[in-house]
Write a protein that holds these residues in place. Sequence first.
Motif, short mmCIF file in Angstrom:
data_model
loop_
_atom_site.label_atom_id
_atom_site.label_comp_id
_atom_site.label_asym_id
_atom_site.label_seq_id
_atom_site.Cartn_x
_atom_site.Cartn_y
_atom_site.Cartn_z
N PRO A 134 0.82 -1.22 0.00
CA PRO A 134 0.00 0.00 0.00
C PRO A 134 0.85 1.27 0.00
CG PRO A 134 -0.62 -1.46 1.80
CD PRO A 134 0.63 -2.00 1.22
N MET A 166 3.56 6.41 5.32
CA MET A 166 3.48 6.00 6.72
C MET A 166 2.02 5.79 7.14
SD MET A 166 6.33 8.47 8.43
CE MET A 166 6.53 7.59 9.97
N ALA A 167 1.13 6.62 6.58
CA ALA A 167 -0.29 6.42 6.87
C ALA A 167 -0.78 5.15 6.20
CB ALA A 167 -1.10 7.63 6.38
N ALA A 168 -0.18 4.81 5.05
CA ALA A 168 -0.66 3.67 4.29
C ALA A 168 -0.15 2.34 4.81
CB ALA A 168 -0.26 3.84 2.82
N CYS A 169 1.02 2.33 5.46
CA CYS A 169 1.61 1.06 5.88
C CYS A 169 0.83 0.48 7.06
CB CYS A 169 3.06 1.24 6.27
SG CYS A 169 3.78 -0.28 6.95
N PRO A 170 0.26 -0.73 6.91
CA PRO A 170 -0.51 -1.31 8.02
C PRO A 170 0.36 -1.97 9.07
CG PRO A 170 -0.99 -2.38 5.90
CD PRO A 170 0.24 -1.57 5.72
N GLY A 172 3.24 -0.34 10.49
CA GLY A 172 4.04 0.63 11.24
C GLY A 172 5.52 0.46 11.00
N ARG B 45 6.31 9.43 15.37
CA ARG B 45 6.33 8.24 14.52
C ARG B 45 4.94 7.62 14.41
NH1 ARG B 45 7.24 2.83 13.86
NH2 ARG B 45 8.93 2.28 12.45
N THR B 48 1.56 10.69 12.44
CA THR B 48 2.46 11.27 11.45
C THR B 48 1.86 12.49 10.75
OG1 THR B 48 1.68 9.59 9.92
CG2 THR B 48 3.75 9.19 11.01
N LEU B 186 -6.84 3.49 2.50
CA LEU B 186 -5.67 2.93 3.17
C LEU B 186 -6.05 1.70 4.00
CD1 LEU B 186 -4.07 6.28 4.43
CD2 LEU B 186 -3.65 5.08 2.29
N PRO B 187 -5.52 0.53 3.64
CA PRO B 187 -5.85 -0.66 4.40
C PRO B 187 -5.27 -0.55 5.81
CG PRO B 187 -4.06 -1.12 2.88
CD PRO B 187 -4.51 0.28 2.60
N ARG B 189 -6.27 1.31 8.34
CA ARG B 189 -6.74 2.47 9.10
C ARG B 189 -8.27 2.39 9.14
NH1 ARG B 189 -2.31 4.77 11.56
NH2 ARG B 189 -0.59 4.85 10.11
N PHE B 341 -5.08 8.03 13.65
CA PHE B 341 -3.77 7.48 14.04
C PHE B 341 -3.79 6.80 15.40
CE2 PHE B 341 -2.57 10.73 10.91
CZ PHE B 341 -1.77 9.97 10.08
N MET B 345 -0.68 1.16 14.32
CA MET B 345 -0.81 -0.12 13.62
C MET B 345 -0.45 -1.31 14.50
SD MET B 345 -2.12 0.48 10.86
CE MET B 345 -2.34 1.55 9.46
N LEU B 346 0.18 -1.06 15.62
CA LEU B 346 0.48 -2.16 16.54
C LEU B 346 -0.38 -2.04 17.79
CD1 LEU B 346 3.46 -1.46 15.00
CD2 LEU B 346 3.98 -3.54 16.24
#
Lengths: 273, 389, 127
Positions: A134, A166-170, A172, B45, B48, B186-187, B189, B341, B345-346
Amino acid sequence: MKKDRRDFLKIAGLAAVAGIGAPSAFGSLLRGSDEALAAAPAAGGEEAAKSGKRLGMVINVRAFAAQPELAEKCTEVCHSIHNVPDFGNPKDEIKWIWKDKYNNVFADSSHYKRPGGLAEVPVLALCNHCDKPPCVRACPTKATFKKSDGVVAMDYHRCIGCRFCMAACPYGARSFNWRDPRGKDENGNPFIKTLNPKFPARMRGVVEKCNFCTERLAVGQIPACVEAVAGTGAMFFGDLNDPNSEISQILSLYYTVQRKPSLGTYPSLFYII
Amino acid sequence: MIEKALTGSKGYWAWMIFLLAIMGMGGMFYTQQWNYGLGITGMSRDVTWGIYISQFTFLVGVAAGGLMLVLPYYLHNYKEFGRITILGEFMAIAAVIMCLMFILADLGQPIRALNVMLYPTPNSMLFWDMIVLNGYLFLNVVCGWAVLHAEYKGVKYSSWVKKLILLSIPWAVSIHTVTAFLYCGLPGRHFWLTAILAPRFLASAFAAGPALLLVVALIMERTTFFKVGQVAKDKLVTIIGYAAIINFFFLACEFFVGFYSNIPGHMHTLEYLFWGLSHDGHVYNNLVPFMRASVVMGIVGIALIFVSRSKKSDGLLAASCVLIFLSLWIDKGLGLVLGGFVPNMLEQVTEYYPTVPEIGVTAAIWATGFFVLTLLYKVAISVKLEKES
Amino acid sequence: MYGTGRIIPALAIFLGFMTFAVWYNAGQAQQPPKPEKPKDYKECVAPTEYMRTSHMVLLNEWRDDILRNGGPRTGVTANGTSYTRSLQNGCMNCHNDKKKFCDTCHTYAAVKPYCWDCHLEPMKEAM
């Protein structure tokens, strides 16, 4: 030069006919990798890109459970050879490969009756070098792109620092240089402890991430993290599309899982839990 | 025509100098950011994008909101909007200029911004956003100026202008649709990954844009001889009121899908925004007061705006427009981008607080927008009053 | 024309300032920069003329070819010497003094390439 212009015309033409040639334009919108999206997307679990080279990695969490210090070793060796700065705070943090808790790396697994101790095992997280990344789809300048060997690479010269990737990467997996990585802290200590003269650093205002040690692969070496744990069976690296490669053998012997497989990113990282 | 902006009352000059002072202050903060890097902001980080991108997102809506004045007048020949259509077009210009400035302020390598055109990438939504935003700016500058200039000369505008105006109508929809596509494609989110993001953006835009315009127009009624007209006001009340209601309906839909499906990813951000998200024994809720205030102000604003119409009270109308505008500003200009955000993602939580330099730059860009807006409105009002007297 | 009395002198002063650099340096021969070439090597990856004008183009080509097209990391000179297609690990192997080579011309021409924001110049102690 000439080729660039042709590419430009091609894309400009494509943009112009976007209205009429909707299907083809739509295909190009979705294109995140070299592989054209000609074939219909396969059902959930099936893997993409069966032809050509596709580098991948297996992380054996059981080996890290037996020797937890290995995880830290991977991070150290990677960050030192790639001149990754250490700002000493989570806000500015840059990391290519790091250990996290199982519950965070596999955040979508809600199962709480697990073998004892798994929650405390260090699980390595890094760029998944997705087959359908992505981040590559999102990047407005092709500063991040997919190489023919499957590595999702970056051109730091071209990155404008919009952080869309960075927003797109699932996962992190991406970090941004919020400040000058070559700078020094208040006590005069450089953020990069010792510079590796064979590898560049980065500049302020660009995104960076794991490059699967593409510079080492070019000279016939394996990624530094895999090398650092050699002999422990903790990590394996190789071509996923070569049925005779060590990694293919491992994947056919052990049940492995990927991070967030339901998102259709087709990660090239596999975990043995 | 532009000379109309060079003469004005004491109040006009004081306002312009006030804006210039804020712009100068922001310029100094931006110099700091230029020298230090984006680390000078509160972004991290995990979070963002901060208030730069959230202001950008909101202001795309304000720009698109001008459509609600242009469309009835040019497409449906609704004559009552004849005197304020130009205000919609000029507000779009100021808003798009702010959008572009916010994007530039947010770039880590602003001097490389043209790489977006140098290496055109149709698979990136940001590439398309660049095209639609610049195109919309161009359309509004050309159409707004051409129409006003024709009025100034006492003639009817040329026929090619009408074609561009008609083009600008779907174009206004496109700017906010593409901006929503930045997020909803965006996958991973989950908060953004919703098909009603673009419709919701448009609904809030069609409320926030005309609401701001109406507040400014009411101020101008007080300070000049300019009059919006009661019929036009009443029609705007309908537009703003219903658009705001649709926006809240969409928000309610998000709540239903998240909480009835019980999918954790779809609930987390809503929990974080409206109740606070507990994680590792700590409750993270720094946006909760804002989001709750947004809902309350929105509901009160909607109720008041219809009351103001039946009572024909300009004071009440202005107050309700301010409430609706603030409500939508918090909803989209804070919660939507920042909330997306959290958690990361974690599934860890990092909260975001803007820093002083960041707020300074943001204020300066808003001031620039108001500076441009005042300038353009001064010209437009002067021309209109001159023709009418 | 009105205001002649002020405009003409003002223009003269303006022109004077604008052309300051020209007449200040008039009559003095400027020394062109003499970058110090490596003593142990006779041959570069391309003719001197080309390198002098277009080394940055070559570096960009190397980067795009290696990074995006999977091109070779090594090249061969006209006389058959093999070299690494890399600024940091190639060029700077022979031209190992950035100050005496790169900076000489760049300072003279007042250009500030951003190479060294990321790439590391050869470290004396490492050699």
